[in-house]
Structure formats: structure tokens, C-alpha cells
Write a protein that holds these residues in place. Structure first.
Motif, mmCIF file in Angstrom:
data_model
loop_
_atom_site.group_PDB
_atom_site.id
_atom_site.type_symbol
_atom_site.label_atom_id
_atom_site.label_comp_id
_atom_site.label_asym_id
_atom_site.label_seq_id
_atom_site.Cartn_x
_atom_site.Cartn_y
_atom_site.Cartn_z
ATOM 1 N N LEU A 1 15.239 -26.406 32.873
ATOM 2 C CA LEU A 1 13.789 -26.619 32.954
ATOM 3 C C LEU A 1 13.506 -27.914 33.711
ATOM 4 O O LEU A 1 12.632 -27.957 34.584
ATOM 5 C CB LEU A 1 13.180 -26.680 31.540
ATOM 6 N N MET A 2 14.283 -28.960 33.428
ATOM 7 C CA MET A 2 14.047 -30.247 34.098
ATOM 8 C C MET A 2 14.454 -30.208 35.569
ATOM 9 O O MET A 2 13.730 -30.705 36.439
ATOM 10 C CB MET A 2 14.782 -31.374 33.365
ATOM 11 N N LEU B 1 8.776 -20.287 39.393
ATOM 12 C CA LEU B 1 8.705 -19.069 38.572
ATOM 13 C C LEU B 1 9.440 -19.333 37.268
ATOM 14 O O LEU B 1 10.662 -19.456 37.277
ATOM 15 C CB LEU B 1 9.434 -17.914 39.269
ATOM 16 N N PRO B 2 8.756 -19.402 36.142
ATOM 17 C CA PRO B 2 9.473 -19.676 34.890
ATOM 18 C C PRO B 2 10.380 -18.494 34.495
ATOM 19 O O PRO B 2 9.894 -17.388 34.277
ATOM 20 C CB PRO B 2 8.356 -19.879 33.872
ATOM 21 N N ALA B 3 11.683 -18.755 34.438
ATOM 22 C CA ALA B 3 12.648 -17.689 34.119
ATOM 23 C C ALA B 3 12.362 -17.080 32.752
ATOM 24 O O ALA B 3 12.643 -15.905 32.517
ATOM 25 C CB ALA B 3 14.070 -18.237 34.174
ATOM 26 N N LEU B 4 11.795 -17.880 31.856
ATOM 27 C CA LEU B 4 11.527 -17.371 30.508
ATOM 28 C C LEU B 4 10.462 -16.281 30.517
ATOM 29 O O LEU B 4 10.297 -15.556 29.551
ATOM 30 C CB LEU B 4 11.116 -18.517 29.571
ATOM 31 N N GLU B 5 9.764 -16.136 31.637
ATOM 32 C CA GLU B 5 8.766 -15.064 31.725
ATOM 33 C C GLU B 5 9.353 -13.737 32.175
ATOM 34 O O GLU B 5 8.695 -12.714 32.074
ATOM 35 C CB GLU B 5 7.628 -15.477 32.668
ATOM 36 N N PHE B 6 10.561 -13.753 32.704
ATOM 37 C CA PHE B 6 11.104 -12.459 33.165
ATOM 38 C C PHE B 6 12.576 -12.209 32.813
ATOM 39 O O PHE B 6 13.015 -11.065 32.781
ATOM 40 C CB PHE B 6 10.874 -12.275 34.671
ATOM 41 N N ILE C 1 18.895 -19.619 31.742
ATOM 42 C CA ILE C 1 18.067 -19.424 30.546
ATOM 43 C C ILE C 1 17.329 -18.092 30.568
ATOM 44 O O ILE C 1 17.056 -17.513 31.619
ATOM 45 C CB ILE C 1 17.067 -20.583 30.332
ATOM 46 N N CYS C 2 17.023 -17.600 29.391
ATOM 47 C CA CYS C 2 16.340 -16.316 29.265
ATOM 48 C C CYS C 2 15.694 -16.258 27.891
ATOM 49 O O CYS C 2 15.825 -17.192 27.106
ATOM 50 C CB CYS C 2 17.362 -15.176 29.393
ATOM 51 N N LYS C 3 15.017 -15.142 27.623
ATOM 52 C CA LYS C 3 14.605 -14.871 26.248
ATOM 53 C C LYS C 3 15.377 -13.660 25.760
ATOM 54 O O LYS C 3 15.716 -12.771 26.538
ATOM 55 C CB LYS C 3 13.099 -14.617 26.190
ATOM 56 N N LYS D 1 14.423 -10.849 20.549
ATOM 57 C CA LYS D 1 13.531 -11.342 19.489
ATOM 58 C C LYS D 1 12.462 -12.287 20.052
ATOM 59 O O LYS D 1 11.637 -12.808 19.307
ATOM 60 C CB LYS D 1 14.350 -12.107 18.442
ATOM 61 N N GLY D 2 12.517 -12.505 21.372
ATOM 62 C CA GLY D 2 11.525 -13.397 21.977
ATOM 63 C C GLY D 2 11.911 -14.862 21.886
ATOM 64 O O GLY D 2 11.125 -15.744 22.238
ATOM 65 N N GLU D 3 13.138 -15.128 21.409
ATOM 66 C CA GLU D 3 13.585 -16.526 21.328
ATOM 67 C C GLU D 3 14.192 -16.963 22.658
ATOM 68 O O GLU D 3 14.720 -16.147 23.409
ATOM 69 C CB GLU D 3 14.694 -16.673 20.267
#
Ligand code: ASP
Ligand code: MG
Length: 439
Positions: free
Chosen positions: A121-122, A141-146, A183-185, A188-190
Motif C-alpha cells: 500500500l505504501m 488501482l487499489p488491488a483490494l478492490e479486485f 495483497i488481496c481480499k 470472507k472479505g478480509e
């Protein structure tokens, strides 16, 4: 659209980051740039998590402090305007505020994964701010969104593709996108991750998800080499590899590419280029669907292998015996690398001893079990067509003085594996280097 991934060392110093900015702006291709954390950061975050896990808050705090100072110095050298440097410092401060909060709340695995995510993230935010400073328009593009994994903790390529494409259609005026590797989710959305070294995997998944024209993995060496440069004096970069050859090499030791990152690119037939940030003009290694010459391409070795031999007269003329043996490894989620069988025995190797004792207890029900730890798999990779005689003979000639515990040939046409003790590895790689490559 191309996908370009830059590893930790490629972004680990301010001047390297400056160079990455040059590399991604030297042509007009639209591209998604996948970044790792600055080199050393993920290790530091792992170590902070370890201190928290043993409730040593003081130790965790001083590690957080040390990392914070590293970023402060980094920012000073990265930016030339105080405006952007301040903006960056403010952003970094927020991430360190989060890390400091972890000292006050109860620690668990999910929190640990949040901590591990801070590095990418940093790095991506720093890089995007730097691009803004030099007037390059780019979109984060935030990877946590996809990036998503499923219930088996495997990336869900269909879902990734659906989500990423939906984001990209809305951003049709941008040509450079920056995103986080690793990184990812999870389902469970974590917040979760693709395991250490997983940024390569992100790049390949992103490439496959958008059917990219090419995936470039930028590191600090000029491609995959024919042998381990840490072990033998003379090696050379391999110009071309097939996906199958690259998969064998990545798995058996070539640290340059995360082994899981082969399949998404291979599935979609997307060429992967391994390139060197320090030597951008070097050709590197091209991995593609094209067939390569029927030669030995490279050697690799994997240490820390345990060999297990199960001898049983019940195996004689029996069917279903191997299934029962494999089921035990499956039960303990322990992958098997090599297998050799005789009429009354089967030998397998594993590289993860977490459940070794439990596995052995269950195997003993079938017969006598022998275990050899500290073994090495020496893997000869190439395109071995049966018609081309003498390959195996050549290998054996090189290894006359090496004790060989297992041999696996014919499992795929791309790999001949030999098992020896760890102490013989260096000599084996050197002899093969001389014998097979005249080096
Ligand atoms: N930063 C992560 C690691 O160090 C992922 C990567 O760099 O590929 O493992
Ligand atoms: Mg890596």
C-alpha cells in the motif's frame, strides 16, 4: 494493455523508483504497473507481527519506529518538491498510525495480514505521488478492490477479471495504472495475501484477467539462468523457454519467478518477459507458447527435501496401494514432489515437514518406512524428446561421483530429477554445468 511488475529491489531505493518511472514512460503502451513493497519492508512487517504474536509490545514498537525512519529518509530522497514530500509524509504517517494502533489491540491472524499489506500500500502510493510530481498522469488501482481468493484460498481468476474489467471501463482516459502486488481480499472479505513473493502471481493474474498483450517481470537479474549463479561461476541467461520449462525451473529453485505465476499466463497464452531493471536493454528471458529447441535448457536445485520410502509386501501385485499412500499426504495437505516405485516399495519426496511425524505414523500401518532428511532435488530442465538419444547418459556421466538416491525421468518431457544429499549439491551442479553446457 501490458502488465509490468517491479519487485522490491526495483523500488527499494529512491533512485531505483526514479528509474522505474522512466521505464514505464518510455513508450506509449497502456499498462498496469504492479509494485512490490520496498525491499526489506515485508520482512520487517513479518517481524513486527512476530513480536506482537508473542506480546512483546516494546520490541514491536521499536521495529515500527525503525521502519518509520527508513520511510522518512526514503521520502527525502524520492521527492524534489517539499509539497509532494509533505503529502507523502502525511500518507506514510497514516500507515504508521495504523501500525502503532496494533500495539493496543488484540493480535490475531487477520490483523497480521492487515499489517503485511502495508508494504505494498505504501510503495504504490509513494510511487503514484512521485509520478504526480514529475507530471506523469497515472491512476492508482487499489488491488483490494479486485484481487480475490476463493474458499480454497486460491485466486478466483473469473471474479478478478470481472471486477478489474468493470473498474477499467470507467477509467478509459488513463493509460498508466499502478496497483499493489501480493495483497488481496479473501472470500470472507478480509485482507489477505498471495504468500511471500506473490507480486509475480498478481502480475500474471492481472495479465490473464485482462488478456494483456504481454506480462513483464522486472527484477535485478537478466532473466532465468542456466544454473544457479550462487553456486557455479559461469552461467548465462536463457533466451527462450516454454511455459512448461519455466514452470519446472521456477518451482525447482530459480528464485526469480514465483512458481504459481506461470499458470494464469499460460492459460491465456500471454508471453512473459523477465527483464532487468539494472540493464533494461538486455533481452532477458522470454517465456511463451512457442516450442523451444529439444535441448537441456537449465539446471536447478531445491534443498530441504525429505525422502520417504514405504516398503510393503502388500504392494506386490496389489492395486489401490498408491492411492492409500497418497491419501495420507492429501489429508495433511503436504505436496509430493518426486515419486519412484518398485514392485514392493514406493519412495516420495516432500519439502514441507510440518506434518511429517503424523504422516509417518499413518504410513507405518502399510509397512516399513525409511526417512532421509536434508536431501536436494537436482532438476535438469529442457525439452526432452525420446528420439533424442543420450541425454540421460550425458547426465549420468557428469554425476559418476555423486550418490543418487532417486531418479525421475519421463514424468514430463521437460524435467529429469535426481535426488541426492544436500552435501553433494554444489559438486553435482558444477559437474553438470561443465558437462552439459561446456562451462
Ligand atoms: N512484498 C512481498 C514479499 O516480500 C511480495 C513480493 O515482493 O512479491 O514477499
Ligand atoms: Mg520476487
Amino acid at each position: 494493455m501490458q502488465v509490468l511488475k517491479f519487485g522490491g529491489t526495483s523500488v527499494g531505493k529512491p533512485e531505483r523508483m526514479h528509474q522505474v518511472a522512466q521505464l514505464i514512460t518510455k513508450d506509449e503502451h497502456s499498462k498496469i504497473v504492479v509494485l512490490s513493497a520496498l525491499s526489506g519492508t515485508t520482512n520487517a512487517l513479518v517481524s513486527i507481527g512476530e513480536s506482537l504474536a508473542k506480546s512483546d509490545k516494546e520490541e514491536a514498537k521499536s521495529k515500527i519506529q525503525a521502519l518509520r525512519e527508513h520511510y522518512a529518509t526514503f521520502i527525502e530522497a524520492l521527492f524534489s518538491t517539499s509539497e509532494k514530500a509533505q503529502e507523502a509524509q502525511k500518507m506514510i504517517d497514516e500507515h504508521f498510525e495504523f501500525l502503532l494502533i496494533t500495539l493496543k489491540i488484540s493480535f490475531n491472524e487477520a490483523l497480521n495480514r492487515d499489517i503485511l499489506a502495508q508494504g505494498e500500500l505504501m510503495s504504490t502510493k509513494l510511487f503514484t505521488l512521485y509520478l504526480e510530481e514529475i507530471g506523469v498522469s497515472a491512476k492508482l488501482l487499489p488491488a483490494l478492490e479486485f484481487m480475490r481468493t476463493n474458499e480454497e484460498e486460491e485466486p478466483d481468476l473469473d471474479l478478478i477479471s470481472e471486477k478489474l474489467k468493470a473498474i477499467l471501463v470507467k477509467e478509459n482516459d488513463a493509460t498508466i495504472f499502478i496497483t499493489q502486488g501480493y495483497i488481496c481480499k479473501n472470500h470472507k472479505g478480509e485482507i489477505d495475501n498471495l504468500q511471500r513473493g506473490g507480486s509475480d502471481y498478481t502480475a500474471s493474474l492481472v495479465g490473464a484477467a485482462i488478456n494483456a498483450t504481454e506480462i513483464q517481470i522486472w527484477t535485478d537479474i537478466d532473466g532465468m539462468h542456466n544454473n544457479d549463479p550462487r553456486v557455479v561461476d559461469k552461467t548465462f541467461p536463457i533466451a527462450e523457454l516454454s511455459f512448461d520449462e519455466a514452470a519446472e525451473l521456477a518451482y525447482f529453485g530459480a528464485k526469480i519467478l514465483h512458481p504459481a505465476s506461470i499458470w494464469p499466463a499460460q492459460k491465456m497464452g500471454i508471453t512473459v518477459r523477465l527483464l532487468n531493471t539494472m540493464q533494461p536493454e538486455a533481452k532477458g528471458t522470454v517465456i511463451s507458447t512457442a516450442t523451444t529447441s529439444d535441448d537441456v535448457k537449465a539446471l536447478a536445485a531445491k534443498d530441504g527435501i525429505t525422502a520417504i520410502k514405504i516398503k510393503s509386501s502388500r504392494m506386490l501385485l496389489a492395486y489401490g496401494f498408491l492411492r492409500k499412500v497418497f491419501e495420507i499426504f492429501e489429508k495433511y495437505k503436504t505436496p509430493i514432489d518426486m515419486i519412484t516405485t518398485s514392485e514392493v516399495a514406493v519412495s516420495v519426496t516432500i519439502d514441507d515437514n510440518t506434518y511429517l511425524n503424523k504422516i509417518l505414523t499413518e504410513l507405518e500401518k502399510f509397512g516399513t518406512v525409511e526417512v532421509d532428511k536434508n536431501q536436494t532435488i537436482i532438476c535438469v530442465v529442457g525439452n526432452f524428446v525420446a528420439e533424442r538419444k543420450g541425454v540421460v547418459n550425458n547426465i549420468f556421466e557428469a554425476l559418476t561421483s555423486i550418490p543418487i538416491r532417486m531418479i525421475s525421468y519421463g514424468g514430463s518431457r521437460h524435467n529429469i530429477s535426481l535426488l541426492t544429499d544436500e552435501g553433494s549439491k554444489v559438486e553435482a551442479l558444477k559437474k553438470l554445468n561443465t558437462h552439459l553446457f561446456d562451462l
